[in-house]
Design an enzyme around this catalytic site. Structure first.
Site, PDB file in Angstrom:
ATOM      1  N   CYS A   1       0.843  -1.181   0.000  1.00 18.79           N
ATOM      2  CA  CYS A   1       0.000   0.000   0.000  1.00 18.79           C
ATOM      3  C   CYS A   1       0.887   1.243   0.000  1.00 18.79           C
ATOM      4  O   CYS A   1       2.098   1.160   0.186  1.00 18.79           O
ATOM      5  CB  CYS A   1      -0.906   0.022   1.230  1.00 18.79           C
ATOM      6  SG  CYS A   1      -1.932  -1.449   1.415  1.00 18.79           S
TER       7      CYS A   1
ATOM      8  N   ARG B   1       1.324   1.529  -5.976  1.00 16.02           N
ATOM      9  CA  ARG B   1       1.467   0.623  -4.840  1.00 16.02           C
ATOM     10  C   ARG B   1       0.123   0.025  -4.398  1.00 16.02           C
ATOM     11  O   ARG B   1       0.097  -0.879  -3.554  1.00 16.02           O
ATOM     12  CB  ARG B   1       2.093   1.355  -3.647  1.00 16.02           C
ATOM     13  CG  ARG B   1       3.504   1.851  -3.906  1.00 16.02           C
ATOM     14  CD  ARG B   1       4.051   2.543  -2.675  1.00 16.02           C
ATOM     15  NE  ARG B   1       4.147   1.645  -1.543  1.00 16.02           N
ATOM     16  CZ  ARG B   1       5.198   0.876  -1.284  1.00 16.02           C
ATOM     17  NH1 ARG B   1       6.245   0.898  -2.076  1.00 16.02           N
ATOM     18  NH2 ARG B   1       5.201   0.084  -0.223  1.00 16.02           N
TER      19      ARG B   1
ATOM     20  N   TRP C   1      -3.804  -1.574  -1.292  1.00 15.33           N
ATOM     21  CA  TRP C   1      -3.798  -2.863  -1.995  1.00 15.33           C
ATOM     22  C   TRP C   1      -4.255  -3.870  -0.952  1.00 15.33           C
ATOM     23  O   TRP C   1      -3.547  -4.208  -0.036  1.00 15.33           O
ATOM     24  CB  TRP C   1      -2.402  -3.190  -2.511  1.00 15.33           C
ATOM     25  CG  TRP C   1      -2.343  -4.506  -3.225  1.00 15.33           C
ATOM     26  CD1 TRP C   1      -1.928  -5.699  -2.719  1.00 15.33           C
ATOM     27  CD2 TRP C   1      -2.713  -4.763  -4.577  1.00 15.33           C
ATOM     28  NE1 TRP C   1      -2.012  -6.678  -3.670  1.00 15.33           N
ATOM     29  CE2 TRP C   1      -2.488  -6.149  -4.825  1.00 15.33           C
ATOM     30  CE3 TRP C   1      -3.213  -3.977  -5.618  1.00 15.33           C
ATOM     31  CZ2 TRP C   1      -2.743  -6.733  -6.065  1.00 15.33           C
ATOM     32  CZ3 TRP C   1      -3.474  -4.574  -6.840  1.00 15.33           C
ATOM     33  CH2 TRP C   1      -3.243  -5.932  -7.049  1.00 15.33           C
TER      34      TRP C   1
ATOM     35  N   ASN D   1       0.831   0.112   6.004  1.00 15.50           N
ATOM     36  CA  ASN D   1       1.289  -0.737   4.899  1.00 15.50           C
ATOM     37  C   ASN D   1       1.958  -1.950   5.516  1.00 15.50           C
ATOM     38  O   ASN D   1       2.946  -1.814   6.239  1.00 15.50           O
ATOM     39  CB  ASN D   1       2.282   0.016   4.007  1.00 15.50           C
ATOM     40  CG  ASN D   1       2.926  -0.896   2.976  1.00 15.50           C
ATOM     41  OD1 ASN D   1       2.313  -1.833   2.482  1.00 15.50           O
ATOM     42  ND2 ASN D   1       4.186  -0.630   2.662  1.00 15.50           N
ATOM     43  N   GLY D   2       1.427  -3.147   5.245  1.00 16.71           N
ATOM     44  CA  GLY D   2       2.008  -4.352   5.816  1.00 16.71           C
ATOM     45  C   GLY D   2       0.935  -5.342   6.210  1.00 16.71           C
ATOM     46  O   GLY D   2      -0.228  -5.230   5.790  1.00 16.71           O
TER      47      GLY D   2
ATOM     48  N   GLU E   1       8.114 -21.867 -18.214  1.00 15.82           N
ATOM     49  CA  GLU E   1       7.974 -20.487 -17.734  1.00 15.82           C
ATOM     50  C   GLU E   1       9.121 -19.623 -18.246  1.00 15.82           C
ATOM     51  O   GLU E   1       8.919 -18.465 -18.633  1.00 15.82           O
ATOM     52  CB  GLU E   1       7.909 -20.465 -16.201  1.00 15.82           C
ATOM     53  CG  GLU E   1       7.898 -19.084 -15.573  1.00 15.82           C
ATOM     54  CD  GLU E   1       6.724 -18.212 -15.976  1.00 15.82           C
ATOM     55  OE1 GLU E   1       6.777 -17.006 -15.692  1.00 15.82           O
ATOM     56  OE2 GLU E   1       5.753 -18.723 -16.590  1.00 15.82           O
TER      57      GLU E   1
ATOM     58  N   LYS F   1       8.654 -16.233 -20.496  1.00 15.98           N
ATOM     59  CA  LYS F   1       9.180 -14.933 -20.095  1.00 15.98           C
ATOM     60  C   LYS F   1      10.051 -14.333 -21.190  1.00 15.98           C
ATOM     61  O   LYS F   1       9.946 -13.149 -21.512  1.00 15.98           O
ATOM     62  CB  LYS F   1      10.018 -15.062 -18.816  1.00 15.98           C
ATOM     63  CG  LYS F   1       9.248 -15.129 -17.539  1.00 15.98           C
ATOM     64  CD  LYS F   1       8.583 -13.794 -17.238  1.00 15.98           C
ATOM     65  CE  LYS F   1       7.330 -14.032 -16.412  1.00 15.98           C
ATOM     66  NZ  LYS F   1       6.222 -14.626 -17.123  1.00 15.98           N
TER      67      LYS F   1
ATOM     68  N   GLU G   1       7.999 -13.306 -24.427  1.00 14.32           N
ATOM     69  CA  GLU G   1       7.032 -12.224 -24.332  1.00 14.32           C
ATOM     70  C   GLU G   1       7.677 -10.849 -24.224  1.00 14.32           C
ATOM     71  O   GLU G   1       7.059  -9.856 -24.597  1.00 14.32           O
ATOM     72  CB  GLU G   1       6.051 -12.451 -23.175  1.00 14.32           C
ATOM     73  CG  GLU G   1       6.596 -12.349 -21.781  1.00 14.32           C
ATOM     74  CD  GLU G   1       5.543 -12.623 -20.717  1.00 14.32           C
ATOM     75  OE1 GLU G   1       4.369 -12.236 -20.907  1.00 14.32           O
ATOM     76  OE2 GLU G   1       5.889 -13.214 -19.686  1.00 14.32           O
TER      77      GLU G   1
ATOM     78  N   HIS H   1      12.863 -37.302 -30.339  1.00 12.12           N
ATOM     79  CA  HIS H   1      11.580 -37.553 -30.997  1.00 12.12           C
ATOM     80  C   HIS H   1      11.169 -36.385 -31.893  1.00 12.12           C
ATOM     81  O   HIS H   1       9.976 -36.148 -32.093  1.00 12.12           O
ATOM     82  CB  HIS H   1      10.509 -37.846 -29.954  1.00 12.12           C
ATOM     83  CG  HIS H   1      10.780 -39.084 -29.162  1.00 12.12           C
ATOM     84  ND1 HIS H   1      10.443 -40.342 -29.609  1.00 12.12           N
ATOM     85  CD2 HIS H   1      11.404 -39.266 -27.975  1.00 12.12           C
ATOM     86  CE1 HIS H   1      10.822 -41.249 -28.719  1.00 12.12           C
ATOM     87  NE2 HIS H   1      11.414 -40.616 -27.713  1.00 12.12           N
TER      88      HIS H   1
ATOM     89  N   LYS I   1      -1.906  -6.741 -19.141  1.00  9.42           N
ATOM     90  CA  LYS I   1      -1.621  -7.311 -17.821  1.00  9.42           C
ATOM     91  C   LYS I   1      -2.674  -8.329 -17.414  1.00  9.42           C
ATOM     92  O   LYS I   1      -2.359  -9.379 -16.872  1.00  9.42           O
ATOM     93  CB  LYS I   1      -1.543  -6.190 -16.774  1.00  9.42           C
ATOM     94  CG  LYS I   1      -1.107  -6.666 -15.394  1.00  9.42           C
ATOM     95  CD  LYS I   1       0.304  -7.219 -15.420  1.00  9.42           C
ATOM     96  CE  LYS I   1       0.725  -7.795 -14.090  1.00  9.42           C
ATOM     97  NZ  LYS I   1       1.996  -8.518 -14.180  1.00  9.42           N
TER      98      LYS I   1
END
Length: 608
Positions: A2, A27, A75, A99-100, A481, A485, A488, A504, A603
């Site tokens: 936050c 944030r 957040w 924040n936390g 993955e 990454k 993209e 194969h 996103k």
């Protein structure tokens, strides 16, 4: 994650706070609010939604003459986004922005409720605000110190006490908070990040752990954890506003890679009690896991790759069958999902269209659903039977990094819990694994302190038209993955293959100089993977090998070797993933691309 801002001076505090919150909106953006001293009282105004909604509300209220106040952009981690759950949290004596995460907030809440103290929100922060209120007898510092002695967790706090006009109190532990002052020392600020105050000053103090700052129009006082007064050096920021928003990093993606240790701590710690995984604070009953006849994991993209690693860990520890599906395929193939099955839905945004549709299909088939999401109150979170929130905070870059990492951590915790409930591992082994998981953030932080080998490897592959990733077992899932990454954000054609499948068909694509990123971290599969690496090397590939610490390969096997730090097999995926993220980042950087906003991508995918 936050954003906090506070101001005391001669300006209109409301305007300063709103401008500061805009600079911190990256944030958190699900709700916002302010508390300001106005007409010998403290007026608190807060609203669901972005800063614009708060501004509209303030315009409806009318002018609030004030020269001191605190603000917050949220957040959500505890409690759905709403006006009531928004910060500041105001009691009869104090208003608090936070924040936390307060890990023992339920314990504090129950204790205060037993004393007749009422609560209005679902948040962990209100427990802290009411605890401070209950301890306050005219000495704010004593009340703050008394409350924090009871608190477990991480925090950055800004507070105003109603009878201490035009004074702000601030303290931090683990989460960032700075104190800033104007050039003429006539104005003082608190902020989560320096972007919130750069329009007014570049001069700031770093608030260290446990230190309390007292800001008034006459100056700022710093109090050490032992109660003594402190003299602190005044620093000068040497970067632009854009640089400041990125924390000094060149791109948000790199910043978010380096935020992963903290995100892991925020996600893992609240779910560990007495050394074992515990999801009671998420309202996930043990019976949901214990009674699962089969487990299905469904997700898209990066989240699906996290699910594949989770499948491997769950099957190893709990010996329960786990299927993983791409959400868009799951919903159209008429999956064999039955009553008594558990479907785990993974989504960073909680709004991914295909994943949401898969959730609804699973419920229609009578399965129980468990969501792993990062956004409180999102559609998937609301519709699932149970939800575990990952505490990654806001992720700005399109390419997901820390969201993937915290998804892995939740899946690992669930795997240990499943293993215990199914009787496949004992308590001692469960504690060992959880201890390893709890330490992975620190190991990752150490690894990120030197990325020179990864950067050198990126230099060798930056001009390649094609790149291949190979691995076995979990290394194959991580290769998937890594390839995603890299493709993209670098626009290089990348593919991941199970190393054992090379003969194969895939070997026909290996020619002189073609880069192959080979993961050989799985101990039980190491020798087999090395044989596959030799196969591609013999056909001219440029091999970048990712290896466990101490494993040495000659130049006839690998051209470049990148070693993980000392770690257990259980936590290797976290470290391997970070190396692959960095490799993608530095390759894209070498090509001079817009790393945070790759072409054609968004996103959150909210359409099919």
């Amino acid at each position: 994650m936050c954003g906090i801002v506070g101001y005391v001076g001669a300006r209109n505090a409301t305007e300063v706070l709103i401008e500061g919150l805009r600079m911190l909106e990256y944030r958190g953006y699900d709700s916002a609010g302010i508390s300001v001293f106005n007409n010998n009282t403290v007026k608190t105004v807060k609203s669901l939604g972005k800063i614009d909604r708060l501004e509209q509300k303030l315009e409806e209220i009318g002018p609030l003459p004030a020269t001191c106040g605190i603000g917050h952009t949220r957040w959500a981690t505890h409690g759905m986004p709403s006006d009531i759950n928004a910060h500041p949290h105001a009691t009869e004596k104090v208003s608090v922005v936070h924040n936390g995460i307060i890990e023992n907030y339920l314990e504090i809440r129950k204790e205060l409720m037993d004393k007749g103290i009422s609560f209005v929100s679902q948040t962990d922060t209100e427990s802290l605000a009411r605890l401070i209120d209950s301890l306050y007898d005219g000495d704010p510092v004593a009340a703050i110190r008394g409350a924090l002695a009871r608190v477990k967790g991480a925090y950055a706090l800004g507070m105003v006490f109603y009878d201490k006009k035009d004074v702000i109190y601030a303290v931090r532990k683990d989460n960032p908070l700075i104190v800033a002052q104007s050039e003429d020392a006539g104005e003082f600020f608190i902020a989560s990040d320096i972007p919130a105050v750069l329009a007014y000053t570049k001069r700031y103090y770093v608030l260290e752990e446990g230190e309390i700052a007292v800001l008034a129009k006459g100056g700022v006082t710093f109090i050490a954890p032992d109660g003594s007064l402190l003299q602190k050096p005044l620093l000068t920021a040497a970067f632009t506003l854009e640089q400041a928003q990125k924390g000094g990093y060149e791109h948000f993606m790199l910043k978010e890679i380096y935020e992963q240790p903290k995100a892991l701590q925020n996600t893992i710690t609240p779910r560990v009690k007495n050394g074992l995984p515990n999801f009671s604070s998420d309202n996930v009953p043990d019976e949901l896991l214990k009674n699962a006849k089969a487990i299905h994991i469904t997700a898209c993209g990066t989240a699906m790759h996290a699910g594949l690693v989770g499948k491997s860990v769950m099957e190893r520890l709990a010996r329960v069958p786990v299927n993983v599906d791409i959400a868009s395929e799951f919903r159209y193939r008429d999956p064999l999902v039955n009553e008594g099955d558990l479907v785990i839905i993974i989504s960073q945004s909680g709004e991914t269209a295909d994943t949401l549709a898969a959730l609804r299909l699973a419920k229609n088939k009578g399965a129980k659903t468990l969501a792993i999401v990062n956004v409180v109150g999102s559609s998937i979170a609301r519709e699932a039977d149970c939800v575990v929130y990952t505490h990654a905070g806001v992720e700005i870059a399109v390419a997901s990094t820390k969201a993937y990492m915290v998804q892995l951590s939740v899946l690992h915790l669930l795997a240990v819990r499943l293993g215990l409930l199914k009787g496949m591992i004992d308590e001692a082994e469960g504690k060992r694994l959880v201890s390893l998981l709890g330490a992975v953030g620190e190991t990752l932080e150490q690894m990120l302190s030197d990325t020179s080998l990864v950067q050198a490897a990126a230099q060798h592959i930056v001009q390649a038209p094609d790149i291949f990733f190979i691995g076995r077992g979990r290394d194959y899932y991580l290769s998937m993955e890594g390839a995603l990454k890299l493709k993209e954000i670098s626009y290089i054609h990348c593919e991941a293959y199970a190393a054992g499948e090379l003969k194969h068909g895939t070997l026909s694509l290996i020619t002189d100089g073609v880069p192959v990123i080979a993961l050989a971290v799985e101990p039980k599969l190491f020798e087999k993977t090395i044989s596959n690496i030799k196969e591609v090397k013999a056909r001219g590939a440029y091999v970048v090998a990712v290896l466990s610490k101490g494993v040495m390969l000659d130049d006839q096997t690998a051209d470049t070797s990148i070693h993980l730090p000392e770690c257990d097999e259980f936590t290797q995926p976290f470290l391997t993933a970070a190396i692959l993220q960095l490799l993608a980042y530095y390759t894209a950087k070498g090509k001079g691309l817009d790393i945070d906003k790759p072409r054609n991508l968004a996103k959150s995918v909210t359409v099919e």
